[in-house]
Design a protein around this motif. Sequence first.
Motif, short mmCIF file in Angstrom:
data_model
loop_
_atom_site.label_atom_id
_atom_site.label_comp_id
_atom_site.label_asym_id
_atom_site.label_seq_id
_atom_site.Cartn_x
_atom_site.Cartn_y
_atom_site.Cartn_z
N PHE A 295 -23.58 0.72 -21.01
CA PHE A 295 -24.73 -0.10 -20.41
C PHE A 295 -26.15 0.63 -20.20
N LYS A 296 -26.85 1.10 -21.67
CA LYS A 296 -27.46 2.11 -21.73
C LYS A 296 -28.54 2.28 -20.34
N ARG A 297 -29.00 1.38 -19.76
CA ARG A 297 -29.67 0.98 -18.96
C ARG A 297 -29.68 2.15 -17.80
N ASN A 298 -28.19 2.14 -17.19
CA ASN A 298 -27.68 2.86 -16.59
C ASN A 298 -27.57 5.09 -16.51
N GLN B 289 -38.51 12.94 -25.60
CA GLN B 289 -37.83 11.90 -26.87
C GLN B 289 -38.09 12.03 -28.03
N ALA C 64 -30.68 5.35 -22.08
CA ALA C 64 -32.25 5.34 -21.04
C ALA C 64 -33.31 5.83 -21.66
N ARG C 65 -34.56 5.28 -22.56
CA ARG C 65 -35.50 6.24 -22.70
C ARG C 65 -35.78 7.87 -21.60
N ARG D 280 -23.25 -1.49 -10.06
CA ARG D 280 -23.23 -0.47 -9.12
C ARG D 280 -22.69 -0.05 -7.56
N LYS E 188 -28.92 7.93 -18.12
CA LYS E 188 -30.34 8.23 -18.36
C LYS E 188 -29.85 10.16 -17.60
#
Length: 358
Positions: A309-312, A189, A183-184, A107, A314
């Motif tokens: 780190f796919k969650r970041n 989608q 991230a989704r 972060r 977007k």
Amino acid sequence: MPTFKEAREALLLANDLDLIDDEEMLLLYDLNTSKNLDIPYWKYHKFDLDSLSDDECKSEFRFLKHDIYALLDVLNLPDKITCQNRFFVYSDEALCLLLRRFAYPCRYEDLVPRFGRPVPQLSMVVSETMDLLYARFGNLFSRLNQPWLSQANLVDFSQSIYRKGAALDNCWGFIDGTVRPVARPGEHQRVLFNGHKRVHAIKFQSVVAPNGLIVNLFGPVEGRRHDSGMLAMSGLLPMLETHCITPTGQPLCLYGDPAYPLRVHLQGPFKGAALTAQQQLFNLSMSKVRTAVEWVFGDILQYFSFLDFKRNLKVGLSAVGKMYIICALLRNAHSCSYGSTTSTFFGVDPPSLEQYFI
């Protein structure tokens, strides 16, 4: 323009002087409170590259200290990187901040102790530096008329691949597509969903040389796009026809997987269930050397793990595609400085930083 902290201090002073009452002070104080965490960045020292050891630089930025200075020289960044709000930092700090941001999932709050700056400034510097590098050097991934890709060097590349047991003696590199999960998304989608990998993703098409460098990088495109579709969109085949020939006029080719069409400058394995022994040997020999392209994809994620780190990542909120392109560029710079698994395997030295960033 005053910062939120300065505005709050001014409000407290105005209240002490009875210029505003308590109710007004509380209301204005809340309006001048940032939504970001109030991390005391002023307690930390400003960034100083000279004060760091080589081991610290290697761990945090993936480059030794003297190689960071060498990279700064060839990138030719302005002495001061100025953001849209006229805030600026010096180029060595901006480059190190970019390298540290992508070196490992983190972060911006985690970078405050190292750089001694508030989170909004860190974010703006990374975005501005990334935009500068993309504007200046993004074209290195879209053209083949570069000095280190001369006809003589392409012939040397093909010979190095042939010496490793490849059946083709005119193959100078490898082509493949890579799927980068994200991230989704909140919308579109279906467009981003890759049915083969079962993830939401963006895709890139890469051409890799035996010296370990990414020669051509096309993308990003939506995750559902087929590799053959990316090839048509990229316009790579006309470039191969123009530049990939020997000094005697013989064609040189790339080698790809069965997803790609067969052309003079683009070869692939034999297809079908009833292959002859010779065809099976051909496929086996080319498969052994084609794994080099996977090593390069792995290197990008190894040295710049933020991309894994796919969650970041977007889509729509951050420039995910540009991040991958910049990390691929920095990975090429790393290979120019230290070599790579691919260059060692084929015994081909990459160009110097000066030769690459020409």
